[in-house]
Design a protein around this motif. Structure first.
Motif, short mmCIF file in Angstrom:
data_model
loop_
_atom_site.label_atom_id
_atom_site.label_comp_id
_atom_site.label_asym_id
_atom_site.label_seq_id
_atom_site.Cartn_x
_atom_site.Cartn_y
_atom_site.Cartn_z
N PRO A 45 0.79 -1.24 0.00
CA PRO A 45 0.00 0.00 0.00
C PRO A 45 0.83 1.29 0.00
CG PRO A 45 0.08 -0.89 2.21
CD PRO A 45 0.85 -1.84 1.34
N PHE A 46 2.07 1.22 -0.46
CA PHE A 46 2.94 2.39 -0.67
C PHE A 46 3.30 3.11 0.63
CE2 PHE A 46 -0.12 2.22 -4.34
CZ PHE A 46 0.70 1.44 -5.15
N THR A 47 3.32 2.38 1.74
CA THR A 47 3.65 3.00 3.03
C THR A 47 5.10 2.78 3.44
OG1 THR A 47 2.82 1.02 4.13
CG2 THR A 47 1.29 2.87 3.93
N ALA A 48 5.78 1.80 2.82
CA ALA A 48 7.16 1.48 3.21
C ALA A 48 8.17 2.45 2.62
CB ALA A 48 7.50 0.06 2.79
N GLY A 49 7.77 3.19 1.58
CA GLY A 49 8.72 4.08 0.91
C GLY A 49 9.57 3.31 -0.09
N PHE A 50 10.33 4.05 -0.89
CA PHE A 50 11.14 3.43 -1.93
C PHE A 50 12.36 2.73 -1.33
CE2 PHE A 50 8.67 6.25 -4.58
CZ PHE A 50 8.47 5.47 -5.70
N GLN A 51 12.57 1.47 -1.75
CA GLN A 51 13.72 0.67 -1.36
C GLN A 51 14.40 0.19 -2.64
OE1 GLN A 51 14.21 0.20 1.99
NE2 GLN A 51 12.34 1.36 2.39
N ASN A 52 15.71 -0.09 -2.56
CA ASN A 52 16.40 -0.63 -3.72
C ASN A 52 15.77 -1.97 -4.10
OD1 ASN A 52 18.04 1.58 -3.67
ND2 ASN A 52 19.87 0.49 -2.99
N ALA A 53 15.47 -2.13 -5.38
CA ALA A 53 14.88 -3.38 -5.89
C ALA A 53 15.94 -4.47 -5.90
CB ALA A 53 14.32 -3.15 -7.28
N PRO A 54 15.52 -5.76 -5.86
CA PRO A 54 16.49 -6.86 -5.81
C PRO A 54 17.12 -7.15 -7.18
CG PRO A 54 14.28 -7.73 -5.80
CD PRO A 54 14.14 -6.23 -5.75
N VAL A 55 17.66 -6.12 -7.81
CA VAL A 55 18.40 -6.26 -9.07
C VAL A 55 19.67 -5.42 -8.96
CG1 VAL A 55 16.39 -6.73 -10.54
CG2 VAL A 55 17.09 -4.37 -10.15
N ASN A 56 20.68 -5.77 -9.74
CA ASN A 56 21.96 -5.05 -9.69
C ASN A 56 21.83 -3.67 -10.33
OD1 ASN A 56 23.36 -7.17 -8.47
ND2 ASN A 56 23.71 -8.17 -10.44
N PRO A 57 22.64 -2.71 -9.87
CA PRO A 57 22.69 -1.41 -10.56
C PRO A 57 23.15 -1.61 -12.01
CG PRO A 57 23.79 -1.29 -8.43
CD PRO A 57 23.49 -2.74 -8.69
N GLU A 58 22.78 -0.68 -12.87
CA GLU A 58 23.15 -0.74 -14.28
C GLU A 58 24.00 0.48 -14.63
OE1 GLU A 58 22.30 -2.92 -16.85
OE2 GLU A 58 21.34 -4.27 -15.41
N PHE A 68 16.28 -2.55 -16.73
CA PHE A 68 16.26 -3.50 -15.63
C PHE A 68 15.18 -4.53 -15.92
CE2 PHE A 68 17.65 0.50 -13.74
CZ PHE A 68 18.74 0.11 -12.97
N LEU A 69 15.41 -5.78 -15.53
CA LEU A 69 14.42 -6.84 -15.69
C LEU A 69 14.10 -7.37 -14.30
CD1 LEU A 69 12.88 -8.15 -17.96
CD2 LEU A 69 14.65 -9.89 -18.10
N LEU A 70 12.85 -7.17 -13.87
CA LEU A 70 12.45 -7.53 -12.51
C LEU A 70 11.48 -8.70 -12.57
CD1 LEU A 70 12.98 -6.43 -9.63
CD2 LEU A 70 10.81 -5.26 -9.82
N PRO A 71 11.86 -9.89 -12.04
CA PRO A 71 10.98 -11.06 -12.10
C PRO A 71 10.00 -11.11 -10.93
CG PRO A 71 13.10 -11.68 -11.18
CD PRO A 71 13.19 -10.20 -11.50
N GLY A 72 8.92 -11.87 -11.11
CA GLY A 72 8.02 -12.23 -10.02
C GLY A 72 7.25 -11.09 -9.37
N LEU A 73 6.71 -10.19 -10.17
CA LEU A 73 5.94 -9.07 -9.60
C LEU A 73 4.58 -9.58 -9.12
CD1 LEU A 73 6.75 -6.12 -9.28
CD2 LEU A 73 5.40 -5.60 -11.29
N THR A 74 4.24 -9.29 -7.84
CA THR A 74 3.01 -9.83 -7.27
C THR A 74 2.02 -8.76 -6.81
OG1 THR A 74 4.03 -9.97 -5.08
CG2 THR A 74 4.15 -11.94 -6.47
#
Length: 191
Positions: A45-58, A68-74
């Motif tokens: 619900p967008f309350t945690a704030g932005f965090q680094n996604a589990p992918v490497n920097p480019e 970036f290619l992000l798998p398993g979006l739920t």
């Protein structure tokens, strides 16, 4: 000297539950090549704030592009890209919707000129509305409805006898919880 700026795009939107999503973009401005950029995410619900996604920097390409290619979006997720410069350059936010995965079938029913519409929905969305539609002249005409019931920890199910005649039918699952969005089944043909 042109200041650095970022633009990003997610596509397709929505993506199916559990699907893979590319986040692409461009870093524009002077000295935009070879810069490190980081993908950040903020899930419903967008309350945690932005965090680094589990992918490497480019590193940006010679023209400032990156992907970036992000798998398993739920869940519905907000994305942004940030440079590692000081101060950082931050992209506008792109919101990626996640549609429930609807599997629909038509089977035999006891009554003549009726069929049983049944199937599953992932993730589990118990209690959400299901509409069975006949597609006529490009529009869906409601022929029956029901609600999702519990199947297991990861899915819900539905079953409903509906009147049928020749044509194409689809199942619409209406989701209102905010974590996912509504979606249709594949077309179901009555010959």
């Amino acid at each position: 000297k042109v200041p650095l700026s970022l633009q990003i795009l997610t596509s397709p939107n929505p993506v199916l539950f559990g699907g893979m999503i590319p986040v692409q973009g461009t870093l524009s401005g002077t000295e935009n090549a070879g810069r490190a950029v980081v993908l950040q995410a903020n899930q419903f619900p967008f309350t945690a704030g932005f965090q680094n996604a589990p992918v490497n920097p480019e590193l940006t390409t010679a023209t400032g592009g990156f992907s970036f290619l992000l798998p398993g979006l739920t869940q519905v997720t907000q994305f942004r890209v940030v440079t590692t410069t000081n101060p950082p350059v931050i992209s506008p936010v792109a919101t990626e919707n996640v549609a429930v995965r609807v599997t629909g079938h038509l089977g035999r029913a006891r009554r003549r000129h009726f069929a049983r519409a049944y199937g599953t929905v992932s993730p589990a969305e118990d209690g959400m509305k299901v509409a069975i539609l006949r597609i006529a002249h490009g529009r869906g005409v409601l022929v029956g409805g029901t609600v999702l019931v519990h199947a297991n920890a990861t899915s819900s199910r539905f079953s409903r006898a509906v009147p049928v005649k020749r044509g194409v039918y689809r199942v619409l699952v209406q989701v209102t919880n905010g974590a996912q969005v509504s979606n249709y089944s594949q077309p179901l043909l009555v010959g």
